[in-house]
Design an enzyme around this catalytic site. Structure first.
Site, PDB file in Angstrom:
ATOM      1  N   ILE A  90       0.763  -1.288  -0.045  1.00 18.23           N
ATOM      2  CA  ILE A  90      -0.113   0.046  -0.124  1.00 18.23           C
ATOM      3  C   ILE A  90       0.770   1.325   0.101  1.00 18.23           C
ATOM      4  O   ILE A  90       0.442   2.594  -0.183  1.00 18.23           O
ATOM      5  CB  ILE A  90      -0.938   0.005   1.163  1.00 18.23           C
ATOM      6  CG1 ILE A  90      -0.077  -0.038   2.440  1.00 18.23           C
ATOM      7  CG2 ILE A  90      -1.914  -1.124   1.078  1.00 18.23           C
ATOM      8  CD1 ILE A  90      -0.933   0.018   3.950  1.00 18.23           C
ATOM      9  N   GLY A  94      12.091   5.176  -0.510  1.00 19.82           N
ATOM     10  CA  GLY A  94      13.238   4.972   0.183  1.00 19.82           C
ATOM     11  C   GLY A  94      13.356   4.618   1.546  1.00 19.82           C
ATOM     12  O   GLY A  94      14.277   3.999   2.116  1.00 19.82           O
ATOM     13  N   GLY A  96      11.030   2.775   3.261  1.00 15.36           N
ATOM     14  CA  GLY A  96      10.444   1.660   3.424  1.00 15.36           C
ATOM     15  C   GLY A  96       9.205   1.171   2.803  1.00 15.36           C
ATOM     16  O   GLY A  96       8.880   2.117   1.646  1.00 15.36           O
ATOM     17  N   VAL A  98       5.318  -0.453   2.882  1.00 17.72           N
ATOM     18  CA  VAL A  98       4.137  -0.603   3.688  1.00 17.72           C
ATOM     19  C   VAL A  98       3.086  -1.480   3.268  1.00 17.72           C
ATOM     20  O   VAL A  98       2.674  -1.413   2.054  1.00 17.72           O
ATOM     21  CB  VAL A  98       3.430   0.733   4.102  1.00 17.72           C
ATOM     22  CG1 VAL A  98       2.491   0.379   5.221  1.00 17.72           C
ATOM     23  CG2 VAL A  98       4.671   1.777   4.809  1.00 17.72           C
ATOM     24  N   LYS A 113       5.581  -1.987   8.195  1.00 18.07           N
ATOM     25  CA  LYS A 113       6.425  -1.303   7.509  1.00 18.07           C
ATOM     26  C   LYS A 113       7.899  -2.085   7.683  1.00 18.07           C
ATOM     27  O   LYS A 113       8.197  -2.128   8.708  1.00 18.07           O
ATOM     28  CB  LYS A 113       6.556   0.164   7.851  1.00 18.07           C
ATOM     29  CG  LYS A 113       7.635   0.924   7.352  1.00 18.07           C
ATOM     30  CD  LYS A 113       7.356   2.510   7.705  1.00 18.07           C
ATOM     31  CE  LYS A 113       8.386   3.252   6.725  1.00 18.07           C
ATOM     32  NZ  LYS A 113       8.327   4.744   7.231  1.00 18.07           N
ATOM     33  N   ASP A 214       8.454  15.854   5.773  1.00 19.74           N
ATOM     34  CA  ASP A 214       8.022  15.451   4.532  1.00 19.74           C
ATOM     35  C   ASP A 214       6.361  15.363   4.415  1.00 19.74           C
ATOM     36  O   ASP A 214       5.805  14.515   3.761  1.00 19.74           O
ATOM     37  CB  ASP A 214       8.362  14.015   4.345  1.00 19.74           C
ATOM     38  CG  ASP A 214       8.309  13.489   2.844  1.00 19.74           C
ATOM     39  OD1 ASP A 214       8.318  14.366   1.632  1.00 19.74           O
ATOM     40  OD2 ASP A 214       8.315  12.356   2.515  1.00 19.74           O
TER      41      ASP A 214
END
Length: 636
Positions: A90, A94, A96, A98, A113, A214
């Site tokens: 989903i 960079g 990880g 999930v 994750k 982010d």
């Protein structure tokens, strides 16, 4: 990872290493475009290259073999890790991947994750995963995706997260932007409902000393019930009160701006300081919040660009298209956006709690405004300015009412007294050299004035609606002198830092029109020309287009006349009122003169007086329909 992917990573790695500083960051951002996973893979190799035993200590073929030896990440779907079955991917990046997963023991869906398989043996990435777990554990909030634990099974470490069933804000905005019948887009009300929850989540994170870094629509999920969940704190940073504590997403000693000046975050939502690779604090989240709110209201990026470099350039140099905001956007929300998207972080909104309060005020129907985080000054600080302001207004009203030069009695319009109290967040008017430190817009609904902030002590232009209690600073107008409105009331001209400048009252970066080392007032004509007195030592009036250009003389000096000062273009733009001075350094011999333009006759309208201002009364005159009468105010 496929061989083709590795070849691209290796090529970008070597190309990036050949550059240095900000050039390296800009190149990598542009080369990777929207492929954040690619960019972070290259950054990881650059990070390893900064140590003796890192990537540079190994032949590229060895490192490439290690990365290629892993099973492609897509094959993780359908596999089991301990008691969890990975049902579908989903999200990926960079930091990880999930997966929506099912917990067979508890019979519930969770999100897992894990690191991309290419980096499962990377101790730095594994350490970051652990730091993210500890950070999320400290953020127990209904609008932040929760964490259940950090686990390890089948030699894989992973985060066990709350599964949020819904679509991301990015998906919602993309769906609503597609033209189709019955699709009006995201309403202002819904946008503010979501923004309020985002602000609440960021406020909670900031109170724990955590900056997201982010924030973007793709990292915000919305459930079917309209609940917002902020996701992916994989790039988050922990800061102290002074912003100097270590970055928890990097090992001790690593640079907060990434090795070699690389930039962390997503280009379209980066703050200017983030885009430059500088140290960041919670104000970078406030900027990103402003970008997200703007996008929800307009269905477009605040800083669109065809390439990452274009986007970064606009972030650093341009302003959003404020005209794209819906007409129904509350004025307080427009001001909030202006405060969030100030390029100088020192002038930006200081706290997400202020944004939340502002949005709450709109939802409650209250005229709340954004306040700077500063202690409320004592009565002794603001009371003198309040008294001075009311006395000045009272004297002006008395002078207008007296009007001794009127020859015949005219109907006296009803006058409604207005008391303008002082704003406690500012200290008082700064010197404007008789430059009209407080000016009224042509429509009479907006006051602009020069004052000093209680927070940083800087003088700037403030705006205040007559129906509101608080004033809002215009970003970028520091150290202003002699402000004046444009005829349509949408812009303000002023002098600062050796230039004649203009700025939109809706916000945005001021525009420098021409160099003016000295000045004695300016005025904006209906034809778009700005007239100004450029020299303290005297000379004729000059004119320059409001779009910028080379100033040209507007008038000529009469015999014996030293200089012309404090111009005001009269209605219709066919004449200019100014102060004519014949004595250097004194106004004793000054007169008020009206000059017909371009080269018509001039006449003295007041012997003895300076800084004259024509004030239209709005009463019809005996001269005929359509004409206007007015008054002359001046100093003597």
């Amino acid at each position: 990872m496929t061989p083709e992917r590795w070849k691209r990573i290796e090529a970008l790695y070597h190309a990036t290493r050949e550059r240095s500083g900000q050039d390296r960051a800009a190149f990598l951002l542009d080369a990777c475009a929207d492929d954040e996973s690619l960019r972070r893979d290259v950054e990881s190799l650059l990070a390893e290259g900064s140590s003796d035993d890192g990537f540079l200590g190994q032949p590229a073929v060895v490192r490439g073999a290690e990365m290629l030896s892993d099973v492609p990440a897509a094959t993780m779907t359908g596999r089991s890790i301990g008691r969890y079955t990975l049902q579908r991917l989903i999200g990926a990046g960079g930091m990880g991947e999930v997966y929506q997963s099912h917990d067979a023991t508890l019979g519930r869906d969770v999100a897992i994750k894990i690191l991309p398989q290419a980096f499962t043996r990377d101790p730095d990435r594994l350490a970051r995963l652990g730091r993210e777990a500890r950070m999320l554990a400290a953020l127990s909030h209904p609008n932040i995706c929760g964490i259940y634990g950090l686990e390890e099974a089948d030699a894989i470490r992973f985060l066990l997260l709350e599964f949020v069933n819904g679509e991301t804000l990015a998906e919602l905005l993309a769906r609503l932007s597609r033209p189709q019948p019955g699709n009006p887009g995201l309403s202002v009300g819904d946008a503010l409902t979501f923004a309020r929850q985002i602000a609440d989540a960021l406020e909670a994170a900031h109170e724990k000393g955590i900056v997201h870094r982010d924030l973007k629509p793709a990292n915000i999920k919305i459930t079917a019930g309209g609940v917002v969940k902020v996701l992916d704190f994989g790039l988050a940073k922990s800061i102290g009160a002074n912003g100097s504590s270590p970055d928890i997403t990097h090992p001790p000693g690593a640079d907060a701006a990434r090795p070699g000046g690389a930039v962390i975050g997503t280009a379209a939502y980066m703050s200017p300081e983030q885009a430059r690779g500088l140290a960041v604090d919670k104000r970078t989240d406030i900027w990103a919040f402003g970008c997200v709110l703007y996008e929800m209201l307009t269905s477009r990026h605040a800083f669109p660009g065809q390439t990452v470099s274009d986007t970064i350039a606009k972030i650093l140099e341009r302003e959003p298209d404020w005209s794209a905001l819906p007409a129904t956007t509350p004025a307080s929300i427009r001001r909030l956006l202006l405060r969030c998207l100030v390029k100088d972080p020192r002038q930006r909104l200081r706290d997400m709690g202020d944004a939340r309060i502002e949005i709450d005020g709109v939802e409650d129907g209250q005229p709340n405004t954004v306040h700077e985080s500063s202690p409320r000054p004592s009565r002794s600080t603001w009371f003198p300015w309040s008294v001075a302001g009311m006395l000045a207004i009272g004297c002006t009203l008395l002078l207008v009412a007296w009007a001794p030069w009127r020859e015949v009695a005219r109907p006296v319009p009803a006058r409604v007294p207005t008391e303008l109290t002082a704003d406690p967040s500012i200290v008082g008017s700064a010197s404007t050299q008789f430059g009209g430190g407080t000016i009224l817009s042509p429509a009479g609904d907006l006051i602009a004035f020069v004052a000093q902030s209680q927070v940083d002590g800087r003088a700037r232009i403030y705006l205040r609606r007559l129906g509101q209690l608080d004033a809002t600073p215009l970003p970028g107008t520091e150290r202003p002198l002699s402000p004046f409105f444009s005829p349509d009331g949408r812009s303000i001209g002023f002098f600062a830092d050796g230039s004649l400048k203009t700025v939109s009252v809706a916000g945005g970066a001021p525009v420098s029109l021409t160099d003016v080392l000295e000045h004695f007032g300016g005025s904006w004509s209906e034809d778009g020309t700005i007239v100004f007195a450029p020299r303290r030592t005297g000379g004729p009036l000059m004119a320059v287009p409001s779009s910028g250009g080379i100033p040209k003389p507007l008038t000529t000096l009469a015999e014996g006349e030293l200089g012309q000062f404090w111009p005001q273009m009269l209605p219709g733009g066919k004449a200019v009122l100014f102060t004519s001075n014949n004595s250097p350094g004194s106004n004793d011999d000054a007169d008020l003169v009206v000059q017909t333009l371009p080269n018509g006759p001039r006449r003295i309208v007041q012997l003895g007086g300076y800084h004259g201002r024509y004030v239209p009364s709005g009463l019809g005159s005996a001269g005929g329909a359509g004409q206007r009468d007015g008054h002359l105010l001046y100093i003597r």
